[in-house]
Each structure stands twice: as C-alpha cells, then as structure tokens.
Write a protein that holds these residues in place. Structure first.
Motif, PDB file in Angstrom:
ATOM      1  N   LEU A  73       0.833  -1.200   0.000  1.00  0.00           N
ATOM      2  CA  LEU A  73       0.000   0.000   0.000  1.00  0.00           C
ATOM      3  C   LEU A  73       0.871   1.254   0.000  1.00  0.00           C
ATOM      4  N   ALA A  74       1.971   1.221   0.744  1.00  0.00           N
ATOM      5  CA  ALA A  74       2.884   2.367   0.761  1.00  0.00           C
ATOM      6  C   ALA A  74       3.401   2.662  -0.647  1.00  0.00           C
ATOM      7  N   LEU A  75       3.785   1.640  -1.369  1.00  0.00           N
ATOM      8  CA  LEU A  75       4.324   1.821  -2.716  1.00  0.00           C
ATOM      9  C   LEU A  75       3.262   2.323  -3.686  1.00  0.00           C
ATOM     10  N   GLN A  76       2.033   1.812  -3.521  1.00  0.00           N
ATOM     11  CA  GLN A  76       0.956   2.275  -4.399  1.00  0.00           C
ATOM     12  C   GLN A  76       0.657   3.750  -4.154  1.00  0.00           C
ATOM     13  N   ILE A  77       0.604   4.143  -2.880  1.00  0.00           N
ATOM     14  CA  ILE A  77       0.340   5.546  -2.541  1.00  0.00           C
ATOM     15  C   ILE A  77       1.445   6.439  -3.094  1.00  0.00           C
ATOM     16  N   GLU A  78       2.691   5.983  -2.987  1.00  0.00           N
ATOM     17  CA  GLU A  78       3.811   6.757  -3.518  1.00  0.00           C
ATOM     18  C   GLU A  78       3.607   7.058  -5.003  1.00  0.00           C
ATOM     19  N   THR A  79       3.162   6.056  -5.758  1.00  0.00           N
ATOM     20  CA  THR A  79       2.939   6.244  -7.192  1.00  0.00           C
ATOM     21  C   THR A  79       1.866   7.293  -7.455  1.00  0.00           C
ATOM     22  N   VAL A  80       0.743   7.203  -6.725  1.00  0.00           N
ATOM     23  CA  VAL A  80      -0.362   8.146  -6.922  1.00  0.00           C
ATOM     24  C   VAL A  80       0.058   9.554  -6.501  1.00  0.00           C
ATOM     25  N   ILE A 366      15.961  -4.223 -17.197  1.00  0.00           N
ATOM     26  CA  ILE A 366      17.275  -3.608 -17.345  1.00  0.00           C
ATOM     27  C   ILE A 366      17.569  -2.863 -16.047  1.00  0.00           C
ATOM     28  N   PRO A 367      18.832  -2.835 -15.609  1.00  0.00           N
ATOM     29  CA  PRO A 367      19.151  -2.305 -14.264  1.00  0.00           C
ATOM     30  C   PRO A 367      19.372  -0.802 -14.206  1.00  0.00           C
ATOM     31  N   PHE A 368      18.554  -0.025 -14.894  1.00  0.00           N
ATOM     32  CA  PHE A 368      18.544   1.418 -14.687  1.00  0.00           C
ATOM     33  C   PHE A 368      17.186   1.980 -15.077  1.00  0.00           C
ATOM     34  N   GLY A 369      16.878   3.168 -14.546  1.00  0.00           N
ATOM     35  CA  GLY A 369      15.528   3.702 -14.729  1.00  0.00           C
ATOM     36  C   GLY A 369      15.484   5.206 -14.633  1.00  0.00           C
ATOM     37  N   LYS A 370      14.499   5.737 -13.880  1.00  0.00           N
ATOM     38  CA  LYS A 370      14.250   7.176 -13.844  1.00  0.00           C
ATOM     39  C   LYS A 370      15.456   7.968 -13.362  1.00  0.00           C
ATOM     40  N   LYS A 371      16.175   7.448 -12.373  1.00  0.00           N
ATOM     41  CA  LYS A 371      17.328   8.181 -11.850  1.00  0.00           C
ATOM     42  C   LYS A 371      18.461   8.249 -12.869  1.00  0.00           C
ATOM     43  N   ASP A 393       5.345  -6.735 -30.462  1.00  0.00           N
ATOM     44  CA  ASP A 393       6.114  -7.647 -29.626  1.00  0.00           C
ATOM     45  C   ASP A 393       6.301  -7.108 -28.213  1.00  0.00           C
ATOM     46  N   LEU A 394       5.960  -5.833 -28.003  1.00  0.00           N
ATOM     47  CA  LEU A 394       6.133  -5.195 -26.700  1.00  0.00           C
ATOM     48  C   LEU A 394       4.799  -5.056 -25.983  1.00  0.00           C
ATOM     49  N   GLY A 395       4.837  -5.256 -24.670  1.00  0.00           N
ATOM     50  CA  GLY A 395       3.658  -5.052 -23.838  1.00  0.00           C
ATOM     51  C   GLY A 395       3.867  -3.873 -22.904  1.00  0.00           C
ATOM     52  N   VAL A 396       3.393  -4.019 -21.687  1.00  0.00           N
ATOM     53  CA  VAL A 396       3.466  -2.937 -20.701  1.00  0.00           C
ATOM     54  C   VAL A 396       4.908  -2.746 -20.237  1.00  0.00           C
ATOM     55  N   ILE A 397       5.319  -1.486 -20.132  1.00  0.00           N
ATOM     56  CA  ILE A 397       6.654  -1.137 -19.629  1.00  0.00           C
ATOM     57  C   ILE A 397       6.491  -0.304 -18.361  1.00  0.00           C
ATOM     58  N   GLU A 398       7.170  -0.696 -17.300  1.00  0.00           N
ATOM     59  CA  GLU A 398       7.159   0.075 -16.050  1.00  0.00           C
ATOM     60  C   GLU A 398       8.586   0.499 -15.721  1.00  0.00           C
ATOM     61  N   VAL A 399       8.797   1.801 -15.643  1.00  0.00           N
ATOM     62  CA  VAL A 399      10.119   2.342 -15.333  1.00  0.00           C
ATOM     63  C   VAL A 399      10.120   2.810 -13.882  1.00  0.00           C
ATOM     64  N   LYS A 400      10.969   2.209 -13.072  1.00  0.00           N
ATOM     65  CA  LYS A 400      11.103   2.594 -11.674  1.00  0.00           C
ATOM     66  C   LYS A 400      12.377   3.422 -11.505  1.00  0.00           C
ATOM     67  N   ASP A 401      12.714   3.759 -10.269  1.00  0.00           N
ATOM     68  CA  ASP A 401      13.854   4.651 -10.043  1.00  0.00           C
ATOM     69  C   ASP A 401      15.160   4.069 -10.580  1.00  0.00           C
ATOM     70  N   ASN A 402      15.409   2.796 -10.307  1.00  0.00           N
ATOM     71  CA  ASN A 402      16.713   2.220 -10.633  1.00  0.00           C
ATOM     72  C   ASN A 402      16.658   1.049 -11.601  1.00  0.00           C
ATOM     73  N   GLU A 403      15.498   0.720 -12.104  1.00  0.00           N
ATOM     74  CA  GLU A 403      15.354  -0.387 -13.038  1.00  0.00           C
ATOM     75  C   GLU A 403      14.071  -0.221 -13.832  1.00  0.00           C
ATOM     76  N   ALA A 404      13.990  -0.950 -14.941  1.00  0.00           N
ATOM     77  CA  ALA A 404      12.792  -0.901 -15.783  1.00  0.00           C
ATOM     78  C   ALA A 404      12.401  -2.323 -16.154  1.00  0.00           C
ATOM     79  N   TYR A 405      11.097  -2.568 -16.186  1.00  0.00           N
ATOM     80  CA  TYR A 405      10.561  -3.889 -16.500  1.00  0.00           C
ATOM     81  C   TYR A 405       9.769  -3.800 -17.797  1.00  0.00           C
ATOM     82  N   ILE A 406      10.050  -4.731 -18.710  1.00  0.00           N
ATOM     83  CA  ILE A 406       9.452  -4.687 -20.036  1.00  0.00           C
ATOM     84  C   ILE A 406       8.767  -6.014 -20.328  1.00  0.00           C
TER      85      ILE A 406
END
Length: 435
Positions: A73-80, A366-371, A393-406
C-alpha cells in the motif's frame, strides 16, 4: 489545484462522486474521516487534499506523514502521490527496504513521508527525521492497521507528532469507536460504505468438493476458465505454496504473493500479474487491498476467511470502477459461512478440461531507470531498432527509479537478450535480464 491536469496525468476523465464530496466537505484544520470501500479511489481523494495543504516553503523535515499498514500500500500511494503532487520530494519507507538508503534519502528533506508503522518509528527513534514540522497526518486503511495489531505503534507515532494540525483517516469498514490515543478535532465524515454506486456488481458461484478432492477441483476450475485473469485467495501461505507446486508440475505459469516472500519478489509478482506476464496469482489476504491490480476477471476463494470484512475486501479486487466481476467460492459439503450470499449457483466441473494457454508475454528488466534519465520512449525506441522486432512484440513497460521492467512476447525474449545487450541507452551500456 489544477484538477484537469491531474486527471490527464492519471488518464481518467473525471472524479467519482466520493472524491467530489471529499473535496466539497473538507475544511482545513478540522479532522477528516473518509469511509469508502476498497477500490473506490480513496488514495486519489486524500492526495488531492494534501495537494491543497502542502506548503511551498518546505522545512528540512517532512510536512506530511502518511502511515499505512502494508509495504504494498505504501508503494501504491507513492505512485499516486507523485502523479498528483508535483514539485515536492516524496519518500516511501517500509520494512524489507534498505535502511541506509532510507536514511540518506531522509537527509534530502522529503516533504511527504509515506511508511509502515514499524519503519517510521525506527527512523523517529534514531533521529533520522523530526516530526516538529509535520502539519498533516494521514492514517490510511486505519481499520487494517488496527486489525494487524499496530495500535501501540500508531499511538507512538501520533504522540510524537502531537503538533499536527490536520488528521485524515481513511477506512474501508466502519469503526464502532476510535482508540483513545486519537483525539479528533471536530471531525468531518464522508461515508460511502453504503452508497449504491459502491455496491460491486458481482456474480457469485460455488464449487462443492470434499476436502480430499479440493485441490483437484481447483485445478479443473482453473482449466475451465481458459485465458481469464484469476486471483486465488487462501488463508495460509502453506496452501498457496501447495497449489503452486501443483501448477508447476503442470507447467502452468503463475506467481505467488504472501508475507513469506522477500519484498522484491512480492513486488515482482504483482508487476508481472499487472503486465499480463502471468494470468494466475496465488495469494493470502495480503493482496486483499492496497494493491494496484486492474482488470481481474475472476476471484477464487480456495479457502474462505472467518470474518465477513476480509471476504468483502477480497472481493473488492474485482468489479472495480463500475465493472462486473465474478467470484467463485470453493466449499466443502459441510461448510457454513453465514456471510455468504444465499442461493448461489453451483458450478459443476464434470469433464476434464484442456490446460489453459499461458500468457504470450514474459518480463525482462534492465538495471537502470528514472534516476538514470531513462523513460519508456527510450526503451521502446531501442528495442524496435533491433532486427526483426515489431511494436506488437512489446507489452506494458514500467520504469522505476533504478530499473525498468518490459513485458515482451515470449517468442522474442531470447532475441532481445542476445541482440539487445550490445548497445547503449542514454549513454549507458544496456543488458537485458529475465525476471
């Protein structure tokens, strides 16, 4: 507050009735209690309130403290919060996260601090932040915090932040009375628990099976549902692991989510369920609320909780935002749960069904993201320049502070790992990994 631009960032067209009433009835320095079901948009509602309360001249310590019962819940609130409120630092602290990283982040004066009770007390007691500048305290999912036994910790936190001028409490169930440590100032209440708009449109069915055949019945049920997205609730993590072993033996891709997992594994399970890399998630009540999991087709209660509140919260994962949901109850012949709907249709599983198809997607990271100044456009552009790769061939991409998931089609994952791990994105040598 520019509601239109906030809605645009959140990709929604309008506030719902509850959120509009919250904005209309809220009065600064009068404490505020919001009662509304799971999934009704409470996080956005109080984020909008905070946007109006936060002060431009920030101190060297937090202005707003948001206390939540779970890490997820903390992480979800942070996103919003980060989508709603711009120009202010936000920090999320929780058990299982590196305390050294959190200590260093607290030195950078976050205006908004979000955290679980134990971790907030950890930082308080070590002087990593002081509460003297906190003017707004949010106790989110307050009922869940009490249910999990955090009353003493909440009393400690509220006592340490006694100078707070604004308290905002949210709950998905009505409380008979508030604990003694909360002394609310002329509280305003917005109650949408019984609102017709918040009554989920759920179709209930039941499967009756003797205990010794229940696991087999669950497997038949899963197979009968084809490619639906299924969330399966158990009362204990041992049951989750037992079902997982069965699905593993049949090569059915799935994930598990419970308190026995490392935090990173828990977050990854939810991410992969969200991006459709798997269609089956096995969980305990830990996933009953506070998680961002849209578009669930079916909820299965493999084991039913003893309390009706827990049953309601589980079902809140479906039929969200005025959609229709489906819930299947797995019962033994002698089971009696007084809170269950009457005259529930029985679902007969009389035939052997084919294995459902696994999702065509898998998740790479991949081991880098927003930062590192990397965004979705950078990642898409890099992958699509690889030979033989197409946009589909690509679906949802989520970019976090230090990594990105594709999320990518399984058929091209090996190509991306091999061919894509030779170039650079934003000047950084890129390497793709499987999750």
């Amino acid at each position: 507050m520019e509601i239109a631009s906030i809605l645009q960032r959140l990709k929604i067209t309008a506030l719902n009735d509850m959120q509009q009433e919250v904005l209309a009835k809220f009065r600064p320095q009068q404490d505020f209690v919001l009662l509304s079901p799971t999934g009704s948009g409470k996080t956005l509602a109080f984020s909008l309130l905070i946007d109006g309360l936060i002060q431009q001249k920030t101190a060297h310590n937090p202005q707003v403290l948001i206390v939540v019962p779970t890490r997820e819940l903390a992480l979800q609130i942070e996103t919003v919060i980060k989508d709603v409120i711009k120009g202010f630092k936000v920090l999320c602290t929780y058990g299982g996260h590196d305390t050294k990283i959190e200590r260093n982040a607290l030195k950078q004066a976050p205006a908004i601090l979000i955290g679980t009770p134990g971790r907030i007390i950890y930082h308080l007691e070590r002087g990593n932040f002081t509460p003297e500048h906190i003017h707004t305290l949010v106790l989110d999912e307050f009922d869940k915090s009490l249910e999990l036994g955090f009353q003493e910790q909440l009393a400690h936190i509220t006592g340490a932040a006694a100078q707070v001028k604004q308290r905002i409490l949210t709950s998905a169930t009505a409380l008979a009375e508030f604990p003694d440590f909360l002394s609310l100032n002329l509280p305003i209440e917005v109650n949408f628990l019984d609102s017709k708009d918040n009554i989920p449109d759920i179709r209930f069915k039941k499967v009756i099976s003797p205990a010794q055949h229940k696991l087999k019945a669950l497997f038949k049920l899963i197979c009968s549902q084809g490619s639906k997205k299924i969330l399966i609730f158990c009362n204990h993590r041992e049951a989750v692991d037992h079902i997982s072993e069965l699905l593993d033996s049949r090569d059915l891709i799935h994930d598990v989510f419970h308190g026995g997992l490392e935090q990173r594994d828990r977050e990854l399970s939810i991410l992969k369920f969200r991006n459709n890399s798997n269609r089956i998630l096995l969980t305990t009540d830990l996933a009953a609320r506070g998680l961002d999991i849209p578009e669930i087709d079916l909820i299965v209660h493999y084991q039913l909780p003893s309390k009706e509140d827990a049953f309601i919260h589980r079902n809140g994962r479906t039929a969200r935002m005025k959609t229709t949901g489906e819930v299947i109850l797995m019962l033994k012949p002698d089971d009696v749960f007084t809170y269950l709907p009457e005259n529930t249709e029985e679902l007969l599983l009389e035939e052997d069904y084919e294995l459902p198809p696994n999702s065509p997607y898998t998740t790479l990271y991949i081991p880098f993201g927003k930062k590192d100044k990397v965004n979705k456009i950078d990642i898409v552009g890099y992958i699509l320049q690889l030979k033989g790769l197409e946009k589909d061939d690509l679906g949802v991409i989520e970019v976090k502070d230090n990594e990105a998931y594709i999320a990518v089609k399984r058929k091209v994952a090996s190509i991306i790992i091999k061919e894509g791990s030779t170039g650079k994105i934003k000047g950084k040598k890129v390497k793709f990994f499987r999750t």
